[in-house]
Design an enzyme around this catalytic site. Structure first.
Site, PDB file in Angstrom:
ATOM      1  N   ASP A 309      22.182  42.933  21.401  1.00 46.08           N
ATOM      2  CA  ASP A 309      22.695  44.323  20.617  1.00 46.08           C
ATOM      3  C   ASP A 309      22.707  44.228  19.457  1.00 46.08           C
ATOM      4  O   ASP A 309      23.118  42.763  19.041  1.00 46.08           O
ATOM      5  CB  ASP A 309      23.524  44.802  21.325  1.00 46.08           C
ATOM      6  CG  ASP A 309      24.822  45.564  21.171  1.00 46.08           C
ATOM      7  OD1 ASP A 309      24.550  46.603  20.626  1.00 46.08           O
ATOM      8  OD2 ASP A 309      25.963  45.553  20.696  1.00 46.08           O
ATOM      9  N   THR A 311      24.958  45.057  17.103  1.00 47.44           N
ATOM     10  CA  THR A 311      26.269  44.849  16.787  1.00 47.44           C
ATOM     11  C   THR A 311      26.839  43.795  16.729  1.00 47.44           C
ATOM     12  O   THR A 311      27.098  44.669  18.295  1.00 47.44           O
ATOM     13  CB  THR A 311      26.848  46.255  16.518  1.00 47.44           C
ATOM     14  OG1 THR A 311      26.380  47.319  15.494  1.00 47.44           O
ATOM     15  CG2 THR A 311      27.832  46.407  15.843  1.00 47.44           C
ATOM     16  N   ASP A 547      28.892  42.834  23.027  1.00 49.58           N
ATOM     17  CA  ASP A 547      29.990  43.218  23.424  1.00 49.58           C
ATOM     18  C   ASP A 547      31.297  44.200  23.168  1.00 49.58           C
ATOM     19  O   ASP A 547      32.418  43.907  23.579  1.00 49.58           O
ATOM     20  CB  ASP A 547      30.125  42.490  22.257  1.00 49.58           C
ATOM     21  CG  ASP A 547      30.158  43.470  20.567  1.00 49.58           C
ATOM     22  OD1 ASP A 547      29.274  44.235  20.648  1.00 49.58           O
ATOM     23  OD2 ASP A 547      30.781  43.713  18.795  1.00 49.58           O
TER      24      ASP A 547
END
Length: 799
Positions: A309, A311, A547
Site C-alpha cells: 500500500d 500511503t 496501515d
C-alpha cells in the site's frame, strides 16, 4: 491526554469508576500474548520423543548396572545429555522470545478513549469499566460491546465478524460489537458486555498470542516424526528378536539393543526448530518488529509477491500542503471554506490535519459557519464534506471522482498528480449524501499536497527486485499520483499504471492483469482482497503491507499480513507482523531471518534424518544377519555399538554441530518441497554410512572375534568418519568457522581414540593395521558414494 468535551453525556464520575473497579466490573481479561512459563516447560520437556528417550535411558542404566555396576549403567545412558542440553537451550531461548514478545505487545496495544467527568481521556482497554462511554473515530477497533448513544454518520466495518465487506451505518440504540472497527464518522457507545463476556476477550487473544500456526517447515518435521514412529516399533522388535538367540548374555543384549534404537530418534530436531524460530523473534524484536506468530518469519522468506500500500509504506505518515490553487472567477475564498470544513471535522484524517496545519500557519480562522450535516471521509467514496445552513454544501475529495474529466480543472489536477503530488478538489455541490451521491458540482480550488517519500523505500524495493520477489503497488490514490511516486522510487513499469475502476470482474482475467502489471491506482478496499485471492490462485505466496482500515480485509486474507505500528488498531490486530517503528526497510531483515530459519533447519534436518536412516538400516542389517546366522546354526551376530558409542558419534557429528548450524547466518532463497528435498539427501547419505559400516563390522568380526573390542572400534571409526563427511557436505558453503567446526569434531573423536583413559571410558580400543586398513577401505567407499550421489550427481542433473 485529554481533549475538549464532546456533546452529550458527561460520562462516569471518578467515584462511579472506583465503585465498578472494586466490584470487579472491568474489562481486564487474561491476555496470552505469549505462552506462559508452564506451557513452555511442558512443550520442551514433555514430548513423546523425550518420553521414549527417558525409557531407553532407564533401561540402559538398569541393565547396564545389572551387567557390571552403576557407573557402567550411567555411562551407557550418556545419550540423555544431548536431550537435556537441547531442552535447556530450547527453554531458555523461548523464554527470551517470550519476554521480547510481551514487551513489544505492550508497545503495540492501542489505547481506548472514554468520556469521564466531561472529558475524553485515553486509557488502557483493560481499564474500561461497565457503563463507560467509549468514544470512537475512524480506524478505532471496538474492544467491548454495547449500544450506540451518539452517532455522527458513524459507519462500522463488521467484516471480521460477519464476513460482509460493506460498512454498516450505526444510529443511536444500535449495537456495536468488539472485533469490528470504525471506518467513517464518529460516535459514542456505552460499554455493556466487557471482559470475558465480550467478543474482544477471544478476538484480541487470537490476534496477538504467541502461536505455532501453520508452517510448511513444522508440518514437514511432524511428518518425519510420524513416519519414524511407525518404523521404530517393528524394527526395534525385529532387532530384539534377532538378539534373543544369545540368552547367556541377555543383559548385554538389552543394552546393545538400546544402542540400536536410540539413534533412530531425531531427538533434537523439533527443539532446534523452536530455538531457531525463537532466536528470530528476539533478533527482529531488536529492530522493533513484532512477530505475532512464529511461522510468520518463515512466511516472508517464502513470499514471491509483495503487495504494497503506497500511503504509509512507501510514503511517511504525514503530508505537507504545497499550495492552494483557486479556480479563477469563483467568489468564496477557498481558505475560508477549508477552515470551516476543518472546524466541522471532529476526527480529521492525515490529509485534513495537513490542511489544518497549513491554515494555522496563515492565520485562517474558523468563519463560524453553522453546520447542518457533516459527511466523513470514506475510502469507498473518496470524499468528505459538510452541509452548512447559509453557505451551501462543500466537498473535498479526489478530482477524478468529483470533477467531470472534461473540465480544465480536472486536466490541471492530472498534470499535478503526474508530478508525484497528491491533489484534492474543493467543490460546492447542489446536493450530496453518503448514500445518494453528488449532484451539481462546481470546482472552487485544488489543494496540492506533497507526500514524504521514505528515504529507505528505493533501496528496499531494489532489494526485493534482486531477490526475485515481484512487487505490486496498490493504492487508493489516482493512477497518475501512484505512478509518479513509483517512478521516483525507480519501480519498473511505473509508466503503465492501471486504473482499478476499469478492472475486469472475471477472476482469471484479473489474475492475468496482475501477473503483467505492477502499479495500480484507485483501488477500493474490496478490490485489494480480490487482488490477493487472484494472485494466490496462480500459486503465489502473497504478503501484504498496510496501515489503514481499508487494508484489513487484504491483510487478513494474505499469506502474510504486515501492518505499520502507527496504523489503525484493526490493521495491527489481523497482521502477523507489525513494524512498530513504521520502517519499511525492516522487511529485508524479516526475509533474512526467515531464510536463516529455513536454510539452517533444512541442514539440521539433513543431519538428523541421515542418522535415523543409517540407524534403521544398521538395525535391519544386523537383525536379518543375526536371524540368518541363527537359522544356519552359526555364532550370534551382536549389535556393533553400545549406547555410549552412539553418544560419542552423535555428539560430534550431529548434536554439537547442529546447534551451531541452526543459528548460523544464511541468505539462501527459500525453496518449496522441504520433505522431498530432505529425503533426497538423508536416504542416500544414510545408506552410504550404514552399508560400509556393516561390511567393515562383519569383516572385523571374522578377523578378531566377538570377544574383542576391535570390531566395535573399527565399525565406530567407519561410521564416525562417514557421518562427519555427511556433516561436511551439509555445512556448505564453507566459511572459516564451519571448517573449524568440522575439524574440531573430527579432532575430538581422534583425541578420544588416542588418550587411553578416554578410550577405556568409551569402550574403544586402538585399531591395528588390519582394522585401520579395513576401516579406510570402508570410509573411502562410503565417501565416494556420498560425493557421487550428493555432490556430483545433482550438479550433473542441473547441467
Amino acid at each position: 491526554m485529554t481533549t475538549p468535551m464532546l456533546a452529550g453525556t458527561r460520562g462516569l464520575t471518578e467515584a462511579e469508576v472506583a465503585e465498578r473497579v472494586e466490584a470487579g466490573r472491568t474489562n481486564e481479561t487474561k491476555r496470552h500474548t505469549s505462552r506462559p512459563l508452564s506451557a513452555i516447560l511442558r512443550a520442551n520437556f514433555f514430548t513423546p520423543l523425550n518420553a521414549v528417550i527417558a525409557v531407553l535411558a532407564v533401561i540402559a542404566i538398569t541393565f547396564g548396572t545389572l551387567q557390571e555396576d552403576l557407573f557402567y549403567g550411567l555411562k551407557q545412558a550418556l545419550f540423555v545429555g544431548v536431550i537435556i542440553a537441547n531442552i535447556l537451550i530450547g527453554t531458555v531461548q523461548e523464554l527470551r522470545a517470550k519476554r521480547t514478545l510481551d514487551k513489544l505487545s505492550l508497545m503495540n496495544t492501542a489505547n481506548a478513549r472514554v468520556l469521564r467527568d466531561g472529558e475524553v481521556i485515553e486509557i488502557d482497554p483493560a481499564t474500561i469499566v461497565a457503563d463507560d462511554i467509549v468514544v470512537i473515530e475512524p480506524g478505532d477497533r471496538i474492544v467491548v460491546d454495547g449500544p450506540v448513544v451518539e452517532s455522527r454518520n458513524l459507519e462500522i466495518d463488521e467484516s471480521l465478524l460477519t464476513g460482509e465487506a460493506d460498512p454498516v451505518a450505526k444510529a443511536p440504540g444500535d449495537e456495536v460489537r468488539s472485533g469490528s472497527f470504525a471506518v467513517a464518522g464518529t460516535g459514542k457507545f456505552r460499554a455493556e458486555q466487557i471482559g470475558a463476556d465480550s467478543y474482544a476477550a477471544k478476538l484480541v487473544e487470537e490476534a496477538s498470542k504467541f502461536t505455532l500456526a501453520r508452517s510448511e517447515l513444522r508440518e514437514g518435521i511432524n511428518r518425519f516424526i510420524k513416519l519414524i514412529n511407525w518404523l521404530i516399533v517393528p524394527i526395534a522388535l525385529l532387532l530384539i528378536i534377532s538378539q534373543a538367540s544369545d540368552l547367556e548374555n541377555w543383559r548385554e543384549i538389552v543394552v546393545s539393543t538400546v544402542a540400536g534404537i536410540v539413534p533412530m530418534i531425531p531427538e533434537g530436531l523439533v527443539l532446534l526448530t523452536s530455538v531457531a524460530f525463537a532466536v528470530g523473534v528476539i533478533r527482529l524484536g531488536a529492530r522493533h518488529c513484532l512477530v505475532q506468530e512464529l511461522p510468520a518469519i518463515e512466511g516472508l522468506a517464502r513470499t514471491d509477491v509483495l503487495c504494497l500500500d503506497k500511503t504509509g509504506t512507501l510514503t511517511e505518515g504525514g503530508m505537507d500542503v504545497e499550495e492552494i490553487r483557486p479556480v479563477p472567477g469563483e467568489g468564496e475564498d477557498p481558505l475560508v471554506a477549508l477552515a470551516a470544513l476543518d472546524a466541522s471535522d471532529d476526527s480529521p484524517n492525515p490529509t485534513m490535519q495537513a490542511i489544518g496545519a497549513y491554515l494555522q500557519e496563515r492565520d485562517a480562522e474558523d468563519p463560524g459557519w453553522r453546520v447542518i450535516d457533516a459527511m466523513p471521509f470514506s475510502s469507498a467514496r473518496k470524499w468528505s464534506g459538510t452541509r452548512f445552513t447559509d453557505n451551501g454544501t462543500w466537498l473535498l475529495g479526489a478530482p477524478d471522482i468529483l470533477l467531470d474529466q472534461s473540465d480544465p480543472v480536472a486536466l490541471e489536477a492530472d498534470m499535478l498528480a503526474a508530478q508525484g503530488l497528491r491533489v484534492l478538489a474543493l467543490v460546492t455541490a447542489e446536493s450530496a449524501s453518503t448514500t445518494g451521491g453528488v449532484t451539481g458540482v462546481k470546482p472552487q480550488a485544488l489543494v496540492v499536497l506533497r507526500q514524504r517519500l521514505r528515504s529507505t523505500a528505493a533501496a528496499t524495493l531494489e532489494y526485493f527486485k534482486e531477490q526475485g520477489v515481484a512487487v505490486k503497488i496498490i493504492s487508493g490514490d489516482s493512477p497518475a499520483a501512484v505512478g509518479a511516486v513509483a517512478a521516483q522510487l525507480g519501480v519498473d513499469g511505473a509508466g503503465d499504471t492501471v486504473d482499478a475502476r476499469r478492472l475486469p470482474e472475471d477472476p482469471e482475467e484479473l489474475a492475468d492483469l496482475l501477473e503483467n502489471n505492477t502499479i495500480f491506482g484507485r483501488v477500493k478496499p474490496h478490490q485489494k482482497r480480490d487482488f490477493i485471492k487472484a494472485l494466490q490462485s496462480r500459486g503465489h505466496t502473497v504478503a501484504m503491507t498496510g496501515d489503514g482500515v481499508n487494508d484489513v480485509l487484504a491483510l487478513k486474507d494474505a499469506d502474510l499480513g504486515i501492518a505499520m505500528g502507527s496504523g489503525s488498531a484493526a490493521a495491527r490486530s489481523v497482521a502477523q507482523v507489525v513494524l512498530l517503528d513504521d520502517e519499511f526497510a525492516t522487511l529485508p531483515h524479516v526475509v533474512n531471518e526467515g531464510r536463516r530459519v529455513l536454510g539452517n533447519i533444512g541442514r539440521v534436518s539433513n543431519l538428523f534424518l541421515t542418522k535415523t536412516v543409517y540407524a534403521i538400516s544398521l538395525a535391519l542389517f544386523i537383525a536379518i544377519g543375526a536371524i540368518g546366522s541363527w537359522i544356519a546354526g552359526g555364532d550370534p551376530l551382536p549389535y556393533p555399538f553400545l549406547p555410549i558409542h552412539q553418544s560419542l558419534i552423535n555428539a560430534f557429528t550431529i548434536g554439537i554441530p547442529a546447534f551451531f548450524l541452526a543459528l548460523a547466518p544464511t541468505f539462501d532463497r527459500a525453496k518449496p518441497g522441504f520433505v522431498k528435498r530432505t529425503l533426497k539427501f538423508a536416504i542416500p547419505a544414510g545408506l552410504a554410512c550404514a552399508i560400509p559400516t556393516f561390511v567393515v563390522y562383519l569383516a572385523s568380526l571374522a578377523h578378531d572375534g566377538t570377544d574383542s573390542k576391535l570390531p566395535q572400534t573399527t565399525a565406530g571409526i567407519t561410521l564416525f568418519c562417514l557421518a562427519l563427511a555427511a556433516l561436511a557436505i551439509v555445512a556448505k558453503p564453507y566459511t572459516w568457522w564451519k571448517v573449524t567446526l568440522v575439524a574440531a569434531c573430527g579432532g575430538a573423536f581422534l583425541l578420544v581414540l588416542s588418550v587411553p583413559w578416554l578410550a577405556d571410558f568409551y569402550e574403544l580400543g586402538l585399531p591395528g593395521v588390519w582394522n585401520t586398513t579395513a576401516a579406510a577401505i570402508g570410509i573411502g567407499s562410503g565417501i565416494a558414494a556420498l560425493l557421487l550421489w550428493l555432490v556430483v550427481r545433482p550438479k550433473h542433473h542441473a547441467e
